[in-house]
Each structure stands twice: as C-alpha cells, then as structure tokens.
Design an enzyme around this catalytic site. Sequence first.
Site, PDB file in Angstrom:
ATOM      1  CD  GLU A   6      44.340  51.308  49.041  1.00  0.00           C
ATOM      2  OE1 GLU A   6      45.221  50.552  49.496  1.00  0.00           O
ATOM      3  OE2 GLU A   6      44.495  51.985  48.008  1.00  0.00           O
ATOM      4  CD  GLU A  51      51.031  53.433  47.521  1.00  0.00           C
ATOM      5  OE1 GLU A  51      52.016  52.968  46.920  1.00  0.00           O
ATOM      6  OE2 GLU A  51      50.239  52.721  48.161  1.00  0.00           O
TER       7      GLU A  51
HETATM    8  C1  XIL Z   1      47.284  45.499  46.671  1.00  0.00           C
HETATM    9  C2  XIL Z   1      46.312  44.380  46.347  1.00  0.00           C
HETATM   10  O1  XIL Z   1      45.427  44.238  47.421  1.00  0.00           O
HETATM   11  C3  XIL Z   1      47.059  43.088  46.092  1.00  0.00           C
HETATM   12  O2  XIL Z   1      46.169  42.074  45.652  1.00  0.00           O
HETATM   13  C4  XIL Z   1      48.140  43.315  45.054  1.00  0.00           C
HETATM   14  O3  XIL Z   1      48.925  42.132  44.908  1.00  0.00           O
HETATM   15  C5  XIL Z   1      49.044  44.454  45.433  1.00  0.00           C
HETATM   16  O4  XIL Z   1      48.260  45.619  45.656  1.00  0.00           O
HETATM   17  N1  XIL Z   1      48.024  50.283  48.307  1.00  0.00           N
HETATM   18  C6  XIL Z   1      47.194  50.334  47.203  1.00  0.00           C
HETATM   19  C7  XIL Z   1      46.555  49.090  46.722  1.00  0.00           C
HETATM   20  O5  XIL Z   1      46.894  51.430  46.706  1.00  0.00           O
HETATM   21  O6  XIL Z   1      46.366  49.091  45.333  1.00  0.00           O
HETATM   22  C8  XIL Z   1      47.333  47.866  47.134  1.00  0.00           C
HETATM   23  O7  XIL Z   1      46.574  46.714  46.753  1.00  0.00           O
HETATM   24  C9  XIL Z   1      47.635  47.878  48.613  1.00  0.00           C
HETATM   25  C10 XIL Z   1      48.442  49.092  48.971  1.00  0.00           C
END
Ligand code: XIL
Length: 364
Positions: free
Chosen positions: A260, A155
């Site tokens: 994701e 990011e």
């Molecule tokens: C999220 C997790 O799923 C949560 O449990 C945590 O509280 C916050 O992070 N982008 C990413 C992930 O790259 O690491 C994030 O994961 C969601 C957004």
Amino acid sequence: MKKIILCFLIFGLFSANSLNPSLGMKEVFRDDFRIGTAVNLAQVTGREKGGDSLLSLHFNSLTPENGLKWALVQPQEGRFDFAFGDAFVQKGQEIQAFLVGHTLVWHQQTPKWVFEDLEGKPASAELLRSRMEQHIQEVVGRFQGKIHAWDVVNEAFEDNGTWRQTPWRRILGPDYIEMAFRKAHEVDPKAKLLYNDYNVWKPEKLEAILAMIRTLQSKGVKIHGVGMQGHYRLDTPSIDQIENAILKIHELGLEVHFTELDIDVLPRPTDQEGADLSLNFAQSPEWNPFPQGLPKDMEEKLVRRYVELFQLFRNHADKIERVTFWGLSDQTSWLNNWPVRGRTNYPLLFDRSKNLKPGFMDKF
Ligand code: XIL
C-alpha cells in the site's frame, strides 16, 4: 554489418527509459518485481477517464482499495455482493495482472453484526469462528484460481508489538490468525497467503510479527509472505529501517510484498506514523497548506524519496515480489481524507492529471 549496427543503435535508444516515455513502470521493473496499484469501482469498470490506459501501461498487479472488504462483500449475514469482485477479476484478466484480495480478517470496515449474536450481545467464539470460516469459504472460493494472493489477516498488532485488542482477538484469542490462514489455504491451496500491516519496520512490531510467523510455521500453517503496507512520510521511516524489515522477513523464508505504498507530504496533527484508520481530524487551513499545488521543491523531495525507495527495492529484488501503490493518482488517494478530512494531498507518482511526476523514470 551496417544493418546490425543500426539495429543496436535503435535498440539502445529505446531501452533508455528517459528517451522512451511510453515505457511503463511494469516494464522498467520487469526483472525486479511486479508493480501494482489499488483500484476502485470506477477504475475496474473503465469509467474513470484515462484510467484504462494508465492501468494497462504501468501495472501488472491490482488490489481492490475497498471492494472486497467484509462490509462491502458481506454487508448482511449470508448476503454476498460480488459485483465489484467480478469486475475486478475481469479487469485484471484483461491486463494480465497478478490479483490480490484485500482483506479477509480485519477490525475495520467489518460490520458490527459479525461480532454480535442475534440479541446484540457479543458473539460466542463458536459463532464468530463459523462466520469467519463461512466468509473465507464464500469469498476465497468465489475467486479461487483467479485471485492469486490474499491479505488473510490485516493489522493484528499495535505499534509497540502488543496484540491489537480487536473483537477477533477478544472473542477468539490469538488462534484466530491460525484459523484464518488454515481456512484460506483449505479453500484455495494455490493462493499465496499474506499477513499485512503498517509500520512493520517498527522494531517491537516487527519482532511481534516475526514471532507470530515462527509460531505459524512451527505448527505447519501455510503463510507465504508479509505485506508491508508502506504508508510512509517524507522523512520517516529511514531506508535502513525498511531494509532491516525486508531482511528479517526474508530470513524466515517469506516473500516481502509492499502492499500500500504512498508518501504523505502534508503535516499531521499527531506524530503518529502509519495508517491507523481510527484517526480522524476535521479540516482546517493549517492542515491543508497546499490546496493549489505542491511547491516544486517539495515535489522534488517526494520524487527523490521514491527514487531512494525503489533503489532499495531493486537491491532486494530477490526478496520482493511486488510493489503496490495505494491509489492510481493523487486525485483518488485516500490521503486526501486521512487522517484529516478534505485535504489536497500529493502522495503518489501520478499527479491529479494522471501524469507521471518528473525525475523518477529516468533514474531506472
Ligand atoms: C483505506 C481506503 O483507502 C479508504 O478508501 C477507506 O475509506 C479506508 O481504508 N490500511 C489498509 C487499507 O489496509 O485497507 C486502508 O484503505 C488504508 C490503511
């Protein structure tokens, strides 16, 4: 002869997915790409009821949901905690999964001390760089040859394509990306190195990411793929927008990883898409409309959306290495708590009882 015909009949019966509920997703997409999921500590240690069988039946790739983020792995300077990572690798080896490390350099879930000197003033570029390299040395080094790919930088851009003004970028300048990739490659030359982000399909953001990749390539920096996070909603982004990003990334010679994937079915108090972690709204009934279950028509819409996405992915299987869901089932999805805390969300293909939602597998 009769025997041969019988064999074909039986084979035909079992190769039709709709007739064989015990066929896992990883088998259905075996010739296309890997199927992954994000996992937490209870899941990698086998403590989540029903977790083990789901993992081994359906998935051939795993990503830690949180356990390898900086705040967990190096909470204090020089104190590394690999308890999660070791369990993760063990579980991964058990199910012969392709393992992804998430993530080395990010502005979230990174302790404040990383960006400060001993007096609490902003760290110098020299100090921050040495911390970054040390972190990569220890973490990538620990799992060298065991974790097969890393989300090296997460990011780095805003949705409008400008650089995100993180402490990394403020203190080290734009070269911090190059530094991180070079170091990761040095520590594990065989690992696949990815740049990971949400809303990669947004035109300005995509252009910025592609420009960054071209710069890295022109300097001979190793980068193998782009992670498109894939935090989508029911009606946005469009299939064409996602397809465009797949094609553009592939044109640069890079692999596409969907890293994701989930589909938020709930209303949002903001029209922002993607996954900006800094959004955080308090719960209210208005934002939590389905606490007792998702209406049938909405579940059908969700499954149709997944079918369309996987049809797209399959059409581009030559460009896509992996499709990873962000969570094992609706029960543990982070979207129960983001961007509004304490909701009941339904963003995955496995429901709260770990059953596959109907209408997906029989399409493939
Ligand atoms: C999220 C997790 O799923 C949560 O449990 C945590 O509280 C916050 O992070 N982008 C990413 C992930 O790259 O690491 C994030 O994961 C969601 C957004």
